[in-house]
Design a protein around this motif. Structure first.
Motif, PDB file in Angstrom:
ATOM      1  N   ILE A 297       9.410  83.981 181.469  1.00 33.47           N
ATOM      2  CA  ILE A 297       9.606  82.533 181.598  1.00 33.47           C
ATOM      3  C   ILE A 297       9.605  81.932 180.198  1.00 33.47           C
ATOM      4  O   ILE A 297       8.643  82.082 179.443  1.00 33.47           O
ATOM      5  CB  ILE A 297       8.495  81.905 182.461  1.00 33.47           C
ATOM      6  N   ILE A 298      10.712  81.289 179.832  1.00 36.40           N
ATOM      7  CA  ILE A 298      10.845  80.685 178.498  1.00 36.40           C
ATOM      8  C   ILE A 298      11.286  79.232 178.653  1.00 36.40           C
ATOM      9  O   ILE A 298      11.737  78.808 179.726  1.00 36.40           O
ATOM     10  CB  ILE A 298      11.836  81.463 177.613  1.00 36.40           C
ATOM     11  N   ASP A 299      11.169  78.462 177.576  1.00 34.21           N
ATOM     12  CA  ASP A 299      11.482  77.027 177.636  1.00 34.21           C
ATOM     13  C   ASP A 299      12.958  76.769 177.896  1.00 34.21           C
ATOM     14  O   ASP A 299      13.322  75.881 178.668  1.00 34.21           O
ATOM     15  CB  ASP A 299      11.068  76.338 176.331  1.00 34.21           C
ATOM     16  N   SER A 300      13.833  77.540 177.237  1.00 32.22           N
ATOM     17  CA  SER A 300      15.275  77.377 177.435  1.00 32.22           C
ATOM     18  C   SER A 300      15.968  78.669 177.052  1.00 32.22           C
ATOM     19  O   SER A 300      15.473  79.429 176.211  1.00 32.22           O
ATOM     20  CB  SER A 300      15.819  76.210 176.596  1.00 32.22           C
ATOM     21  N   LEU A 301      17.113  78.910 177.673  1.00 27.86           N
ATOM     22  CA  LEU A 301      17.874  80.115 177.367  1.00 27.86           C
ATOM     23  C   LEU A 301      18.759  79.876 176.149  1.00 27.86           C
ATOM     24  O   LEU A 301      19.354  78.806 176.021  1.00 27.86           O
ATOM     25  CB  LEU A 301      18.745  80.512 178.559  1.00 27.86           C
ATOM     26  N   PRO A 302      18.871  80.846 175.245  1.00 30.07           N
ATOM     27  CA  PRO A 302      19.726  80.669 174.066  1.00 30.07           C
ATOM     28  C   PRO A 302      21.199  80.572 174.479  1.00 30.07           C
ATOM     29  O   PRO A 302      21.635  81.249 175.415  1.00 30.07           O
ATOM     30  CB  PRO A 302      19.460  81.929 173.239  1.00 30.07           C
ATOM     31  N   LYS A 303      21.950  79.726 173.792  1.00 23.77           N
ATOM     32  CA  LYS A 303      23.370  79.522 174.108  1.00 23.77           C
ATOM     33  C   LYS A 303      24.221  79.791 172.878  1.00 23.77           C
ATOM     34  O   LYS A 303      23.790  79.617 171.748  1.00 23.77           O
ATOM     35  CB  LYS A 303      23.634  78.071 174.559  1.00 23.77           C
ATOM     36  N   ASN A 304      25.490  80.177 173.127  1.00 26.26           N
ATOM     37  CA  ASN A 304      26.425  80.255 172.016  1.00 26.26           C
ATOM     38  C   ASN A 304      27.102  78.900 171.839  1.00 26.26           C
ATOM     39  O   ASN A 304      26.759  77.927 172.520  1.00 26.26           O
ATOM     40  CB  ASN A 304      27.445  81.386 172.227  1.00 26.26           C
ATOM     41  N   ALA A 305      28.065  78.828 170.955  1.00 31.29           N
ATOM     42  CA  ALA A 305      28.667  77.533 170.602  1.00 31.29           C
ATOM     43  C   ALA A 305      29.411  76.886 171.759  1.00 31.29           C
ATOM     44  O   ALA A 305      29.604  75.668 171.780  1.00 31.29           O
ATOM     45  CB  ALA A 305      29.619  77.713 169.423  1.00 31.29           C
ATOM     46  N   VAL A 306      29.835  77.667 172.736  1.00 30.56           N
ATOM     47  CA  VAL A 306      30.588  77.126 173.864  1.00 30.56           C
ATOM     48  C   VAL A 306      29.678  76.734 175.016  1.00 30.56           C
ATOM     49  O   VAL A 306      30.114  76.126 175.985  1.00 30.56           O
ATOM     50  CB  VAL A 306      31.657  78.153 174.326  1.00 30.56           C
ATOM     51  N   GLY A 307      28.382  77.070 174.918  1.00 30.26           N
ATOM     52  CA  GLY A 307      27.447  76.701 175.965  1.00 30.26           C
ATOM     53  C   GLY A 307      27.125  77.819 176.929  1.00 30.26           C
ATOM     54  O   GLY A 307      26.393  77.612 177.895  1.00 30.26           O
ATOM     55  N   LYS A 308      27.668  79.020 176.685  1.00 34.53           N
ATOM     56  CA  LYS A 308      27.338  80.159 177.529  1.00 34.53           C
ATOM     57  C   LYS A 308      25.991  80.737 177.094  1.00 34.53           C
ATOM     58  O   LYS A 308      25.634  80.696 175.916  1.00 34.53           O
ATOM     59  CB  LYS A 308      28.395  81.255 177.407  1.00 34.53           C
TER      60      LYS A 308
END
Length: 486
Positions: free
Chosen positions: A460-471
């Motif tokens: 469980i983490i605060d937010s998932l890492p995203k790439n520049a396009v939001g994936k």
């Protein structure tokens, strides 16, 4: 019609109609055309001509679109660049694309071999007086892939590709001159260019550009600008769904939202539409197919859990590892065929030959087609997890996790294991103000997944890492896991 002539046509037919706007500009068709001619004049003075490549490294703003149409007018191609790239990353794209000119904010030189132009200078030249180059076979866009499996590759899209894709989009999405698109995705991505810019402009409609998506002001923009549609990624819809219940925006202008670029859970789509009162049309596509290949229909049956049916003019097939087409209901690699399929990867004939076989684009995605012709995406070939000889598709597990109360988003990866080869590891982020437990998530999965599919670990983490396009950036998740266990 070749897009190099679109500004002429709009200016001639309805010169005073609104065309394109951002936070600081609101241009009519006549004004947009004048800006395109001025930018084309500047480019021509810098030696840009037929067959050259212009790199555009700008945030979302009107000048991005002006520069793109100006380059096309001269017969040049455009390679859009993420303005957040490091100089090393930018240098790779500039060198690989053979760019002759870079348009950026400051005019700062990235590499000595490519001249740079500050965006403010786009208006500083005399209007170009030559006729627009209208050649459908000419290269229009060089879209660089996200580079998740190595250095980014240049996807070559010609004017025939983008015109075919725009025509398909206008037809399937029922876009007309009455439509107004709110552009919130990055313009350096093919979705922002085609779905949110070329489709409405070629329909006689208009575009309002936002520099970036802002969850706190999005619905204010909707109420003020009154757009008829927009395109976004599942992460954006999840963020909007997580807004406090007292947020009740006025959304009557919106005919629909388009959801693509990554899989969305059925629960997210259903809850979003029930809350905000307009449908989400989930679609599927990739840069190599000029953005989109399937869409759930605006005026027909929308099947939650699928990405819809093929756009008219495209064919979709499911194939086994040897390329043999499989029957309805079978699971295999998704293949795409149509005039939207890319010319190939720039300077990479061997990779092109592996990706386009007998006219079919091999997507690397795994899916199945139902009895009504609707495509469901199961996962990625390269993301498929093989645990003790059993094939596991991450999306199935992600969908189950997203059904748990309070979960904002979830991602599943496979990690090495001495006994089973790979095991399932999940990362979950909850909505703001909601706390969940690993125990609760494990019990939830136990009731819904066969034993071998259940995550061995749920983080469980605060937010998932995203790439520049939001994936969701699964490379970063794998790195996080490696750092955690080392």
């Amino acid at each position: 019609m070749c897009f190099s002539r679109l500004s002429d046509v709009r200016a001639a037919t309805e010169p005073d109609a609104l065309c394109i706007a951002d936070d600081s500009s609101n241009l009519t068709n006549r004004q947009f055309h004048s800006r395109v001619l001025a930018a084309a004049g500047v480019f021509a003075d810098r030696g840009v001509g037929v067959g050259d490549v212009v790199a555009i490294m700008l945030p979302n703003q009107v000048e991005f679109v002006v520069a793109m149409f100006a380059a096309w007018r001269l017969g040049a191609a455009v390679t859009p660049m993420n303005p957040g790239l490091t100089n090393k990353e930018a240098a790779h794209q500039l060198v690989d694309s053979g760019a002759k000119l870079l348009v950026n904010i400051s005019g700062e030189t990235v590499i000595p071999s490519v001249q740079s132009l500050p965006v403010a200078d786009l208006e500083a030249g005399a209007p170009y007086t030559g006729m627009p180059i209208a050649e459908l076979a000419a290269l229009a866009l060089l879209i660089y892939t996200s580079g998740t499996t190595g250095l980014p590759k240049g996807v070559m899209l010609d004017h025939a590709n983008i015109e075919a894709m725009s025509q398909m989009g206008r037809h399937s999405l029922k876009v007309t001159a009455a439509d107004h698109c709110l552009l919130i995705l990055p313009l350096f991505h093919v979705n922002g260019i085609v779905v949110s810019t070329l489709i409405p402009l070629s329909s006689g409609g208009r575009v309002s550009i936002r520099k970036r998506f802002n969850v706190d002001t999005f619905f204010e923009d909707v109420e003020w600008l009154r757009p008829t549609y927009f395109s976004a990624v599942p992460t954006i819809y999840a963020m909007l769904s997580a807004l406090p219940r007292e947020v009740k925006p006025y959304t009557s202008s919106l005919r629909y939202g388009i959801c693509g670029a990554a899989p969305a859970s059925a629960q997210l789509l259903e809850k979003f539409e029930a809350r905000f009162g307009f449908p989400l049309l989930e679609g599927y596509g990739l840069s190599e197919g000029t953005c989109a290949s399937t869409i759930n229909p605006f005026d027909g049956l929308r099947k939650v859990g699928t990405v819809g049916r093929p756009f008219i003019g495209q064919r979709i097939a499911i194939a086994d590892p040897s390329g043999v087409h499989l029957p309805q209901g079978a699971t295999g690699e998704v293949l795409v065929q149509g005039p939207n399929v890319m010319r190939g990867y720039l300077g990479k004939p061997e990779e092109t030959a592996k990706t386009i076989v007998d006219g079919w684009l091999h997507t690397g995605d795994i899916g199945r087609i139902d009895e009504d012709g609707y495509l469901a995406i199961v996962g990625r070939l390269k993301e498929m997890i093989i645990r003790g000889g059993e094939n596991i598709y991450p999306k199935e597990i992600e969908d189950v996790l997203c059904e748990f109360p309070g979960v904002l988003e979830a991602a599943v990866i496979g990690v090495p294991h001495e006994t089973f080869g790979e095991i399932v590891v999940a990362y979950v982020a909850f909505r703001t103000g909601i706390a969940g437990t690993q125990e609760g998530l494990n019990e939830h999965c136990t009731d819904r997944l066969t034993r071998y599919k259940r995550p061995s670990t749920i983080n469980i983490i605060d937010s998932l890492p995203k790439n520049a396009v939001g994936k969701v950036d699964k490379l970063k998740l794998r790195k996080m896991w490696t750092e955690c266990v080392d």
